[in-house]
Scaffold this active site. Structure first.
Site, short mmCIF file in Angstrom:
data_model
loop_
_atom_site.label_atom_id
_atom_site.label_comp_id
_atom_site.label_asym_id
_atom_site.label_seq_id
_atom_site.Cartn_x
_atom_site.Cartn_y
_atom_site.Cartn_z
CB SER A 160 -0.89 0.02 1.26
OG SER A 160 -1.46 1.29 1.42
CB SER A 161 0.52 4.45 -1.83
OG SER A 161 -0.84 4.65 -1.51
CD GLU A 162 -1.40 7.00 2.58
OE1 GLU A 162 -0.50 7.22 3.42
OE2 GLU A 162 -1.86 7.88 1.82
CG HIS A 194 -11.01 6.36 1.22
ND1 HIS A 194 -10.64 7.20 0.21
CD2 HIS A 194 -9.86 5.97 1.81
CE1 HIS A 194 -9.31 7.30 0.19
NE2 HIS A 194 -8.82 6.56 1.14
CG HIS A 202 -6.15 10.59 3.30
ND1 HIS A 202 -4.79 10.53 3.47
CD2 HIS A 202 -6.50 9.43 2.70
CE1 HIS A 202 -4.34 9.40 2.98
NE2 HIS A 202 -5.36 8.72 2.51
P1 13P Z 1 -3.52 1.94 -1.70
O1 13P Z 1 -3.45 1.12 -0.44
O2 13P Z 1 -4.17 1.22 -2.82
O3 13P Z 1 -2.18 2.50 -2.08
O4 13P Z 1 -4.54 3.12 -1.37
C1 13P Z 1 -4.19 4.42 -1.17
C2 13P Z 1 -5.17 5.12 -0.33
O5 13P Z 1 -6.05 4.57 0.27
C3 13P Z 1 -5.03 6.56 -0.22
O6 13P Z 1 -5.99 7.08 0.61
#
Ligand code: 13P
Length: 200
Positions: A75-77, A98, A159
């Site tokens: 994950s980018s996070e 989200h 976010h």
């Molecule tokens: P990924 O985990 O797919 O990178 O989702 C990024 C994200 O949720 C940014 O809010």
């Protein structure tokens, strides 16, 4: 240990799909992790649809960013997840959603008031909003550290939502309640003046 990791990988896949179907995740956004050693976590890969996610896609990595297992990018996070694990030793699961009602509070950068008994029982009170940070940076996590104190989660400005727990089940339940409190508060505002509760 390998058997336990496989069970946890499958639990992440199952809970991710459930979160997608429940509307806690949107598109491929959102991510989930659990700590499997003091400095190691399993985490969802970046940008994979939850309806095709497989157990072997879950990435095992160190909190410093070293990938140990898995063919996909984490994950980018991942830095946000790592920052929370480093700050809170008792946290073993991090769930970033989200979910729309709670994320609306993050957009106006307001706390979600404690208006349900579940706020006290499961969340530790109101849900505060962490200061804005660019996605993917460690600051997303470090900004969340102070507002997570004594709480089961927080929101992230413009976010989404962060729910934490001693395990995946607790973090998941808290994410559901954060969304529920935000939704009920929003409806109650239409009807009158919501009353906050400080304790049971
Ligand atoms: P990924 O985990 O797919 O990178 O989702 C990024 C994200 O949720 C940014 O809010």
């Amino acid at each position: 240990m390998e058997q336990n990791l496989d069970i946890l990988r499958q639990e992440i896949v199952d809970k991710s799909l459930e979160a997608f179907r429940e509307g806690l995740f949107s598109g491929t956004s959102g991510n989930m992790s659990c700590r499997v050693a003091p400095d190691e976590m399993l985490i969802t890969p970046t940008s994979v649809r939850y309806d095709v996610l497989r157990a072997q896609d879950i990435v095992r990595m160190k909190l410093d960013g070293t990938v140990l297992e898995g063919g996909l990018q984490p994950s980018s996070e991942w830095r946000m997840h790592a920052a929370v694990y480093k700050a809170y030793g008792e946290t073993n699961a991090v769930f970033h959603t989200h979910s729309p009602y709670a994320t609306a509070f993050a957009v106006v950068r307001k706390s979600i008031p404690a208006v349900l008994i579940e706020s006290c029982i499961f969340l530790g009170g109101d849900i505060r909003c962490a200061a804005y940070a660019a996605p993917g940076t460690e600051s997303v996590g470090t900004n969340a550290i102070p507002v997570l104190r004594d709480r089961g989660g927080c929101t992230l400005a413009n976010h989404g939502v962060l729910a934490v727990g001693k395990d995946l089940a607790q973090a998941y339940l808290r994410a559901e309640y954060i969304e529920d409190v935000a939704k009920v508060y929003t409806f109650s505002k239409v009807l009158g003046t919501p009353v906050e509760i400080a304790s049971l």
